[in-house]
Motif scaffolding. Structure first.
Motif, PDB file in Angstrom:
ATOM      1  N   LEU A 203      34.785  51.935  74.969  1.00 34.66           N
ATOM      2  CA  LEU A 203      33.606  52.083  74.128  1.00 34.66           C
ATOM      3  C   LEU A 203      33.906  51.598  72.721  1.00 34.66           C
ATOM      4  CD1 LEU A 203      32.446  55.655  75.227  1.00 34.66           C
ATOM      5  CD2 LEU A 203      31.507  53.465  75.988  1.00 34.66           C
ATOM      6  N   SER A 204      32.855  51.322  71.961  1.00 38.63           N
ATOM      7  CA  SER A 204      33.019  50.919  70.573  1.00 38.63           C
ATOM      8  C   SER A 204      33.676  52.042  69.788  1.00 38.63           C
ATOM      9  CB  SER A 204      31.658  50.582  69.962  1.00 38.63           C
ATOM     10  OG  SER A 204      31.772  50.396  68.573  1.00 38.63           O
ATOM     11  N   SER A 205      34.673  51.698  68.981  1.00 33.60           N
ATOM     12  CA  SER A 205      35.360  52.718  68.185  1.00 33.60           C
ATOM     13  C   SER A 205      34.504  53.189  67.017  1.00 33.60           C
ATOM     14  CB  SER A 205      36.687  52.162  67.656  1.00 33.60           C
ATOM     15  OG  SER A 205      36.462  51.033  66.829  1.00 33.60           O
ATOM     16  N   ASN A 206      33.438  52.418  66.714  1.00 33.52           N
ATOM     17  CA  ASN A 206      32.566  52.802  65.599  1.00 33.52           C
ATOM     18  C   ASN A 206      31.689  54.002  65.939  1.00 33.52           C
ATOM     19  OD1 ASN A 206      33.494  50.835  63.874  1.00 33.52           O
ATOM     20  ND2 ASN A 206      31.951  49.325  64.468  1.00 33.52           N
ATOM     21  N   ASN A 207      31.075  53.944  67.121  1.00 32.73           N
ATOM     22  CA  ASN A 207      30.118  55.010  67.453  1.00 32.73           C
ATOM     23  C   ASN A 207      30.163  55.421  68.922  1.00 32.73           C
ATOM     24  OD1 ASN A 207      29.006  52.770  68.645  1.00 32.73           O
ATOM     25  ND2 ASN A 207      27.354  52.545  67.135  1.00 32.73           N
ATOM     26  N   ASP A 208      31.235  55.048  69.611  1.00 30.15           N
ATOM     27  CA  ASP A 208      31.410  55.416  71.024  1.00 30.15           C
ATOM     28  C   ASP A 208      30.268  54.927  71.912  1.00 30.15           C
ATOM     29  OD1 ASP A 208      33.839  56.660  70.641  1.00 30.15           O
ATOM     30  OD2 ASP A 208      32.929  58.600  70.188  1.00 30.15           O
ATOM     31  N   SER A 209      29.623  53.835  71.519  1.00 24.75           N
ATOM     32  CA  SER A 209      28.533  53.287  72.328  1.00 24.75           C
ATOM     33  C   SER A 209      29.073  52.198  73.252  1.00 24.75           C
ATOM     34  CB  SER A 209      27.441  52.711  71.423  1.00 24.75           C
ATOM     35  OG  SER A 209      27.972  51.658  70.633  1.00 24.75           O
ATOM     36  N   PRO A 210      28.371  51.909  74.351  1.00 25.09           N
ATOM     37  CA  PRO A 210      28.814  50.842  75.265  1.00 25.09           C
ATOM     38  C   PRO A 210      28.887  49.504  74.535  1.00 25.09           C
ATOM     39  CG  PRO A 210      27.105  52.183  76.275  1.00 25.09           C
ATOM     40  CD  PRO A 210      27.157  52.582  74.835  1.00 25.09           C
ATOM     41  N   ARG A 211      29.882  48.702  74.868  1.00 19.66           N
ATOM     42  CA  ARG A 211      30.067  47.414  74.202  1.00 19.66           C
ATOM     43  C   ARG A 211      29.419  46.268  74.964  1.00 19.66           C
ATOM     44  NH1 ARG A 211      35.614  46.625  74.388  1.00 19.66           N
ATOM     45  NH2 ARG A 211      35.195  44.588  73.492  1.00 19.66           N
ATOM     46  N   ILE A 212      28.846  46.540  76.124  1.00 19.23           N
ATOM     47  CA  ILE A 212      28.140  45.516  76.893  1.00 19.23           C
ATOM     48  C   ILE A 212      26.685  45.926  77.034  1.00 19.23           C
ATOM     49  CG2 ILE A 212      27.915  44.367  79.124  1.00 19.23           C
ATOM     50  CD1 ILE A 212      30.888  44.732  79.552  1.00 19.23           C
ATOM     51  N   SER A 213      25.792  45.003  76.696  1.00 20.99           N
ATOM     52  CA  SER A 213      24.369  45.241  76.919  1.00 20.99           C
ATOM     53  C   SER A 213      23.744  43.968  77.469  1.00 20.99           C
ATOM     54  CB  SER A 213      23.663  45.673  75.631  1.00 20.99           C
ATOM     55  OG  SER A 213      23.795  44.683  74.624  1.00 20.99           O
ATOM     56  N   VAL A 214      22.605  44.119  78.112  1.00 23.22           N
ATOM     57  CA  VAL A 214      21.899  42.992  78.722  1.00 23.22           C
ATOM     58  C   VAL A 214      20.572  42.804  77.999  1.00 23.22           C
ATOM     59  CG1 VAL A 214      20.837  42.091  80.824  1.00 23.22           C
ATOM     60  CG2 VAL A 214      22.985  43.381  80.958  1.00 23.22           C
ATOM     61  N   ALA A 215      20.345  41.593  77.501  1.00 23.03           N
ATOM     62  CA  ALA A 215      19.088  41.296  76.808  1.00 23.03           C
ATOM     63  C   ALA A 215      17.989  41.011  77.819  1.00 23.03           C
ATOM     64  CB  ALA A 215      19.271  40.095  75.888  1.00 23.03           C
ATOM     65  N   SER A 216      16.792  41.390  77.469  1.00 23.72           N
ATOM     66  CA  SER A 216      15.658  41.119  78.350  1.00 23.72           C
ATOM     67  C   SER A 216      15.086  39.726  78.127  1.00 23.72           C
ATOM     68  CB  SER A 216      14.562  42.169  78.142  1.00 23.72           C
ATOM     69  OG  SER A 216      14.155  42.197  76.780  1.00 23.72           O
ATOM     70  N   ASN A 217      15.424  39.118  76.976  1.00 24.97           N
ATOM     71  CA  ASN A 217      14.953  37.764  76.679  1.00 24.97           C
ATOM     72  C   ASN A 217      15.835  37.136  75.603  1.00 24.97           C
ATOM     73  OD1 ASN A 217      13.920  38.770  74.097  1.00 24.97           O
ATOM     74  ND2 ASN A 217      12.272  39.671  75.321  1.00 24.97           N
ATOM     75  N   LEU A 218      15.604  35.864  75.334  1.00 31.33           N
ATOM     76  CA  LEU A 218      16.414  35.142  74.354  1.00 31.33           C
ATOM     77  C   LEU A 218      16.149  35.608  72.931  1.00 31.33           C
ATOM     78  CD1 LEU A 218      16.112  31.569  75.893  1.00 31.33           C
ATOM     79  CD2 LEU A 218      18.200  32.931  75.736  1.00 31.33           C
ATOM     80  N   SER A 219      14.936  36.039  72.666  1.00 34.82           N
ATOM     81  CA  SER A 219      14.612  36.535  71.328  1.00 34.82           C
ATOM     82  C   SER A 219      15.494  37.720  70.960  1.00 34.82           C
ATOM     83  CB  SER A 219      13.138  36.944  71.259  1.00 34.82           C
ATOM     84  OG  SER A 219      12.297  35.839  71.500  1.00 34.82           O
ATOM     85  N   GLU A 220      15.767  38.562  71.926  1.00 31.60           N
ATOM     86  CA  GLU A 220      16.616  39.726  71.682  1.00 31.60           C
ATOM     87  C   GLU A 220      18.045  39.294  71.369  1.00 31.60           C
ATOM     88  OE1 GLU A 220      17.934  43.939  73.853  1.00 31.60           O
ATOM     89  OE2 GLU A 220      16.552  42.552  74.867  1.00 31.60           O
ATOM     90  N   ILE A 221      18.514  38.262  72.060  1.00 30.63           N
ATOM     91  CA  ILE A 221      19.848  37.720  71.764  1.00 30.63           C
ATOM     92  C   ILE A 221      19.917  37.270  70.308  1.00 30.63           C
ATOM     93  CG2 ILE A 221      21.381  35.746  72.169  1.00 30.63           C
ATOM     94  CD1 ILE A 221      21.766  37.545  74.421  1.00 30.63           C
ATOM     95  N   ALA A 222      18.924  36.489  69.882  1.00 23.11           N
ATOM     96  CA  ALA A 222      18.922  35.948  68.521  1.00 23.11           C
ATOM     97  C   ALA A 222      18.822  37.052  67.480  1.00 23.11           C
ATOM     98  CB  ALA A 222      17.768  34.964  68.362  1.00 23.11           C
ATOM     99  N   ALA A 223      17.997  38.046  67.745  1.00 24.12           N
ATOM    100  CA  ALA A 223      17.762  39.107  66.768  1.00 24.12           C
ATOM    101  C   ALA A 223      18.970  40.017  66.586  1.00 24.12           C
ATOM    102  CB  ALA A 223      16.551  39.930  67.186  1.00 24.12           C
ATOM    103  N   LYS A 224      19.776  40.176  67.632  1.00 28.29           N
ATOM    104  CA  LYS A 224      20.857  41.160  67.593  1.00 28.29           C
ATOM    105  C   LYS A 224      22.249  40.558  67.384  1.00 28.29           C
ATOM    106  CE  LYS A 224      18.556  44.672  70.453  1.00 28.29           C
ATOM    107  NZ  LYS A 224      18.640  45.490  71.693  1.00 28.29           N
TER     108      LYS A 224
END
Length: 337
Positions: A76-97
């Motif tokens: 997990l991320s050492s910053n906030n213990d959140s998952p380090r892998i996520s799946v985008a629903s579209n390309l806009s989400e990739i660009a925004a994040k």
């Protein structure tokens, strides 16, 4: 040599100026976006998330590929213990994040659509985002897309790869990088080192693509020659492993004979020993051969051997099964004749 558009020439002379608060790769809050989880992209992205400490967000139209990728086990991320892998629903989400975006797509049209299509990457691209395209595409398209990325205040680099699926799995790819400056190349190198062992700055925008199509043009013909040699030797009664050993100890040695021998059973890890699965598809090699021929035509350079090799891969791809198999399956096509 290909000529840059006036915009490309202008941008190529601008020294890199970091954006305010531009995130560095060693900052775990930096997010890597990865588009294209095919045979190559999946393994490249896997190396990124397992070797770096950054989070990665992925996108592919193949939902099975994104689902499989999301199941990779990483801390997990050492910053906030959140998952380090996520799946985008579209390309806009990739660009925004994302602070870094890597695209690994089959053809020029796919790269252009990913960036320039409705709700594509350009529509939501943030200034300062490092955009690395590792697809093998037409140099002119690469420069065109790079200039559009630059217009958004982002950093474009073309960084196609060599090394095949085995190199992608091992993280030993060679990256051929074209970019606007050596400073921007160094930014890209920070992230590419997790996926490759050799990262080479080839020059300005588009030069990475130029070097890559020259390499694949040579590779395509070398594989055919290797397949013919292996087919002839085995038909004449020589043990294929012995033949391969002699070739690889002699002047005929090449990548196609030593790393990805097209004769089944010679190398256990080569695609030929897996029924030519999980490799670089023949149809993609055919595409790359056409890229080299088109480039040569624009420069009025005759490519006689490469033209013949392109015809041969065309025949291979007329077999619907072999078209999707590794390009070393030309050995199988030869033995059908």
């Amino acid at each position: 040599m290909f000529k840059l558009s006036p915009l490309g020439k202008r941008l190529g002379s601008i020294p890199f100026k970091p954006q305010p608060n531009h995130p560095l790769l060693n900052d775990e809050s930096s997010v890597i976006g990865f588009v294209g989880l095919g045979n190559m992209g999946f393994n490249m992205a896997k190396n990124l998330v397992t070797k770096s400490s950054n989070s990665i967000i992925v996108y592919d139209i193949n939902k099975d590929a994104t689902s499989k990728f999301s199941q990779i086990q990483v801390p997990l991320s050492s910053n906030n213990d959140s998952p380090r892998i996520s799946v985008a629903s579209n390309l806009s989400e990739i660009a925004a994040k994302s602070n870094y975006i890597i695209t690994m797509l089959p053809e020029s049209a796919h790269v252009k659509a990913a960036y320039c299509g409705k709700d594509g990457l350009l529509a939501h691209l943030k200034p300062g985002t490092v955009c690395i395209d590792s697809s093998t595409i037409d140099t002119h398209v690469s420069i065109e897309v790079s200039n559009l990325i630059s217009d958004k205040g982002a950093i474009p680099l073309d960084a196609p790869v060599s090394g095949g699926v085995m190199g992608a799995e091992a993280g030993s790819l060679t990256f051929m990088v074209g970019g606007r400056s050596s400073d921007e190349f160094l930014i890209a190198k920070d992230i590419l080192q997790f996926m490759g062992s050799k990262i080479i700055h080839c020059g300005g925008l588009g030069t990475g693509q130029t070097v890559k199509i020259c390499n694949n043009m040579l590779l395509g013909s070398a594989m055919i020659a290797t397949a013919e040699a292996m087919a002839l030797g085995t038909k004449l009664g020589v043990d294929p492993k012995l033949l391969s050993t002699v070739i690889n100890s002699s002047s005929g040695r090449c990548w196609s004979s030593e790393v990805s021998n097209p004769c089944p059973g010679v190398l256990p890890n080569a695609p030929s020993s897996r029924d030519y699965n999980d490799g670089f598809a023949s149809k993609l090699m055919l595409k790359d051969m056409y890229l080299s021929l088109n480039a040569a035509k624009s420069q009025k350079i005759p490519l006689l051997l490469s033209s013949l090799s392109t015809q041969i891969y065309g025949h291979v791809c007329n077999d619907a099964d072999l078209a999707n198999k590794d390009f070393s399956s030309v050995f199988k096509w030869i033995n059908k004749k």
